[in-house]
Motif scaffolding. Structure first.
Motif, PDB file in Angstrom:
ATOM      1  N   ASN A 193       7.031   1.175  12.598  1.00 27.01           N
ATOM      2  CA  ASN A 193       5.727   0.723  13.086  1.00 27.01           C
ATOM      3  C   ASN A 193       4.596   1.605  12.573  1.00 27.01           C
ATOM      4  OD1 ASN A 193       7.230  -1.129  14.458  1.00 27.01           O
ATOM      5  ND2 ASN A 193       6.758  -0.367  16.502  1.00 27.01           N
ATOM      6  N   LEU A 194       4.836   2.913  12.493  1.00 24.45           N
ATOM      7  CA  LEU A 194       3.806   3.824  12.015  1.00 24.45           C
ATOM      8  C   LEU A 194       3.497   3.577  10.536  1.00 24.45           C
ATOM      9  CD1 LEU A 194       4.925   7.168  13.736  1.00 24.45           C
ATOM     10  CD2 LEU A 194       3.677   5.248  14.689  1.00 24.45           C
ATOM     11  N   LEU A 195       4.533   3.254   9.779  1.00 24.87           N
ATOM     12  CA  LEU A 195       4.329   2.939   8.369  1.00 24.87           C
ATOM     13  C   LEU A 195       3.537   1.635   8.189  1.00 24.87           C
ATOM     14  CD1 LEU A 195       7.828   3.930   6.948  1.00 24.87           C
ATOM     15  CD2 LEU A 195       5.634   5.005   6.372  1.00 24.87           C
ATOM     16  N   VAL A 196       3.739   0.693   9.095  1.00 25.22           N
ATOM     17  CA  VAL A 196       2.948  -0.539   9.049  1.00 25.22           C
ATOM     18  C   VAL A 196       1.466  -0.199   9.225  1.00 25.22           C
ATOM     19  CG1 VAL A 196       2.456  -2.742  10.193  1.00 25.22           C
ATOM     20  CG2 VAL A 196       4.827  -2.026   9.841  1.00 25.22           C
ATOM     21  N   GLY A 197       1.166   0.696  10.145  1.00 20.82           N
ATOM     22  CA  GLY A 197      -0.227   1.115  10.338  1.00 20.82           C
ATOM     23  C   GLY A 197      -0.814   1.717   9.082  1.00 20.82           C
ATOM     24  N   ARG A 198      -0.031   2.532   8.402  1.00 18.92           N
ATOM     25  CA  ARG A 198      -0.481   3.156   7.147  1.00 18.92           C
ATOM     26  C   ARG A 198      -0.804   2.089   6.098  1.00 18.92           C
ATOM     27  NH1 ARG A 198       0.043   8.094   4.287  1.00 18.92           N
ATOM     28  NH2 ARG A 198       0.770   7.778   2.140  1.00 18.92           N
ATOM     29  N   GLU A 199       0.060   1.071   5.988  1.00 17.30           N
ATOM     30  CA  GLU A 199      -0.153   0.015   5.014  1.00 17.30           C
ATOM     31  C   GLU A 199      -1.368  -0.836   5.380  1.00 17.30           C
ATOM     32  OE1 GLU A 199      -0.043  -2.449   1.859  1.00 17.30           O
ATOM     33  OE2 GLU A 199       1.025  -0.545   2.113  1.00 17.30           O
ATOM     34  N   LEU A 200      -1.533  -1.145   6.666  1.00 17.71           N
ATOM     35  CA  LEU A 200      -2.680  -1.965   7.067  1.00 17.71           C
ATOM     36  C   LEU A 200      -3.999  -1.235   6.825  1.00 17.71           C
ATOM     37  CD1 LEU A 200      -1.472  -3.723  10.346  1.00 17.71           C
ATOM     38  CD2 LEU A 200      -1.826  -4.745   8.091  1.00 17.71           C
ATOM     39  N   GLN A 201      -4.010   0.078   7.000  1.00 18.76           N
ATOM     40  CA  GLN A 201      -5.237   0.816   6.713  1.00 18.76           C
ATOM     41  C   GLN A 201      -5.623   0.669   5.234  1.00 18.76           C
ATOM     42  OE1 GLN A 201      -3.995   4.643   8.505  1.00 18.76           O
ATOM     43  NE2 GLN A 201      -5.889   4.560   9.686  1.00 18.76           N
ATOM     44  N   ARG A 202      -4.626   0.710   4.345  1.00 14.38           N
ATOM     45  CA  ARG A 202      -4.921   0.471   2.937  1.00 14.38           C
ATOM     46  C   ARG A 202      -5.531  -0.928   2.738  1.00 14.38           C
ATOM     47  NH1 ARG A 202       0.391   2.749   1.867  1.00 14.38           N
ATOM     48  NH2 ARG A 202       0.231   4.840   0.973  1.00 14.38           N
ATOM     49  N   GLN A 203      -4.945  -1.920   3.451  1.00 12.27           N
ATOM     50  CA  GLN A 203      -5.419  -3.300   3.329  1.00 12.27           C
ATOM     51  C   GLN A 203      -6.885  -3.422   3.765  1.00 12.27           C
ATOM     52  OE1 GLN A 203      -3.737  -6.317   2.580  1.00 12.27           O
ATOM     53  NE2 GLN A 203      -1.803  -5.355   1.987  1.00 12.27           N
ATOM     54  N   TYR A 204      -7.272  -2.573   4.729  1.00 11.28           N
ATOM     55  CA  TYR A 204      -8.647  -2.607   5.234  1.00 11.28           C
ATOM     56  C   TYR A 204      -9.525  -1.544   4.567  1.00 11.28           C
ATOM     57  CZ  TYR A 204      -7.477  -5.936   8.938  1.00 11.28           C
ATOM     58  OH  TYR A 204      -7.103  -7.069   9.633  1.00 11.28           O
ATOM     59  N   ASP A 205      -9.068  -1.042   3.398  1.00 10.87           N
ATOM     60  CA  ASP A 205      -9.842  -0.075   2.603  1.00 10.87           C
ATOM     61  C   ASP A 205     -10.139   1.201   3.368  1.00 10.87           C
ATOM     62  OD1 ASP A 205      -9.960  -1.778   0.351  1.00 10.87           O
ATOM     63  OD2 ASP A 205     -11.636  -2.878   1.261  1.00 10.87           O
ATOM     64  N   GLN A 206      -9.184   1.635   4.195  1.00 10.42           N
ATOM     65  CA  GLN A 206      -9.301   2.914   4.882  1.00 10.42           C
ATOM     66  C   GLN A 206      -8.345   3.930   4.251  1.00 10.42           C
ATOM     67  OE1 GLN A 206      -8.723   2.724   9.119  1.00 10.42           O
ATOM     68  NE2 GLN A 206     -10.234   1.099   9.418  1.00 10.42           N
ATOM     69  N   GLU A 207      -8.673   5.190   4.404  1.00 14.94           N
ATOM     70  CA  GLU A 207      -7.746   6.243   3.997  1.00 14.94           C
ATOM     71  C   GLU A 207      -6.495   6.141   4.867  1.00 14.94           C
ATOM     72  OE1 GLU A 207      -9.291  10.339   3.273  1.00 14.94           O
ATOM     73  OE2 GLU A 207      -7.916  10.852   4.908  1.00 14.94           O
ATOM     74  N   PRO A 208      -5.297   6.048   4.301  1.00 19.04           N
ATOM     75  CA  PRO A 208      -4.093   5.845   5.111  1.00 19.04           C
ATOM     76  C   PRO A 208      -3.757   7.055   5.968  1.00 19.04           C
ATOM     77  CG  PRO A 208      -3.508   6.194   2.811  1.00 19.04           C
ATOM     78  CD  PRO A 208      -4.996   6.049   2.852  1.00 19.04           C
TER      79      PRO A 208
END
Length: 436
Positions: free
Chosen positions: A232-247
């Motif tokens: 689940n934590l890795l999903v958060g990291r990937e979604l931040q990339r999708q939203y142009d945030q620093e992972p």
């Protein structure tokens, strides 16, 4: 990855101060110094962890924070599924407190929205969602417990219903479009259930996405969790990339081994210390753990610095009695969940009880009705609440851990006549038993 920049500040031709290495933060194209202070912080954060992803990236984040004065946002999300009551559940809170003491912004996220979905992590069946009343009651319990470890005045407390409710149907569909079913089915619990043709409800597939979206909403730099939360934590990291945030970086903590030194701390295993245990009981239970386990507990439960723990361990290796280090740990834990005065009193009680052979004050009094008949010692121990079963009582007798009025009991078939007795089982369990 970290990269030295010609040993210099970059824009400035002057060499870096002694003890500093200048690195390039590739996420921002800016250069920040990694000082000895940052290296020490990294060592403290790393202590006792199960997984730390990705350390180089987090060191970059620390370097930026130090240079700019902007604290990192460190998030822990907990679904209020049931009230936790033992110190094993505080391991991840201790790590969060270390980050707080290093000057970073700690976010305690109550998953009131995701609790209504039900986290499928590690489960082979769908978990039923909770009612709103259950969620609110458990959330308050969680906050009360968190306040025993965290400084709540410096803690940002949030509820993920703030942004999850606002998503609406359109927003939820758009979020789901950012992750594939194939990736979700890589999770061990989903993969096993799919292979065994066990049901996987559609709402369960949304859980990792909603937890990941929390990191987007909070702009998290670091997310903490248990080892079972890694996917689940890795999903958060990937979604931040999708939203142009620093992972975000990821830090997971292992499960605390219980008093028996064998399996994880658990109420069902009777090897736990409750955070509401009386100070004397809490102190005595810490003192009962093995010397080897003590150092693991120091890593996971103590807020002492690395250097202080290393010094204690070296002194014990060189001949200092490990009991001294264990007393310090016991007093630290009692102070956290009670206060310093209670810790001092518990230490004195322990000394009186075990070094001087005194019967502890205010031991429980139990009256057992048996129609004026004798009762077997094993049943007496069980009925007095000093062992969970007669078989466990028998093991205590075999190991020489049962005393009746100060005399060691060696006969498991002993019949105890009606009367009043002081019964001791092990080092910590006492009762004044009246058999009628």
């Amino acid at each position: 990855m970290l990269k030295c920049v010609n040993g210099r500040r970059g824009l400035d031709d002057a060499p870096p101060p002694c003890g500093e290495t200048w690195i390039e933060n590739k996420m921002t194209d800016k250069k920040f110094p990694v000082t000895d202070e940052i290296r020490e912080a990294m060592a403290l954060i790393r202590r006792g962890t199960d997984t730390f992803l990705i350390e180089e990236e987090f060191e970059q984040k620390l370097a930026r924070s130090k240079a700019t004065g902007e604290p990192l946002r460190c998030k822990l999300g907990l679904d209020p599924t049931a009230p936790d009551i033992h110190i094993g559940h505080t391991v991840v809170l201790n790590k969060l407190r270390q980050l707080q003491d290093l000057g970073h912004q700690v976010i305690f996220l109550v998953g009131d929205f995701t609790a209504a979905i039900g986290d499928p992590s590690g489960r082979n069946a769908t978990r039923p969602p909770l009612s709103r009343e259950q969620i609110e009651a458990n959330a308050q319990t969680y906050l009360n417990q968190a306040g025993m470890v965290l400084d709540l005045e410096r803690t940002e407390v949030r509820y993920n219903s703030e942004w999850s409710n606002a998503l609406g149907t359109t927003g939820l569909i758009q979020l789901a479009s950012r992750y594939t079913l194939a990736r979700l089915l890589e999770r061990d619990d989903f993969a096993k259930r799919y292979a065994e043709q066990l049901p996987i409800a559609m709402h369960e597939l949304l859980y990792p996405l909603m937890q990941g979206y929390d990191s987007v909403a909070l702009k998290a730099d670091l997310e903490l969790g248990g080892s079972d939360q890694r996917f689940n934590l890795l999903v958060g990291r990937e979604l931040q990339r999708q939203y142009d945030q620093e992972p975000q970086c990821i830090l997971t903590m292992p499960l605390l081994v219980g008093l028996d030194g064998v399996v994880k701390m658990s109420k069902s295993k009777h090897n736990y210390i409750g955070i509401t245990d009386a100070p004397n009981d809490m102190f005595g239970k810490v003192m009962s753990i093995s010397d080897d386990l003590m150092w693991n507990w120091y890593d996971l439960l103590s807020l002492r610095g690395n250097d202080e723990i290393a010094t204690l361990r070296r002194e014990c290796d060189e001949g200092r009695n490990p009991r001294d280090a264990k007393v310090l740990l016991a007093k630290e834990i009692v102070t956290r969940f009670h206060n310093a005065e209670a810790a001092d009193a518990a230490e004195q009680e322990f000394i009186n009880r075990f070094r001087k052979g005194a019967v502890p004050e205010n031991i429980p009094e139990v009256t057992l009705e048996n129609g004026g008949e004798a009762m077997g010692i094993l049943k007496l121990i069980k009925e007095a609440g000093l062992a969970p079963s007669t078989s466990e009582a028998g093991r205590n007798v075999t190991q020489g851990g049962v005393h009746l009025n100060g005399e060691k009991v060696t006969d498991k078939a002993l019949q105890v006549q009606p009367g009043t007795y002081t019964l001791q089982v092990g080092k910590r369990k006492w009762a004044k038993v009246t058999l009628k």
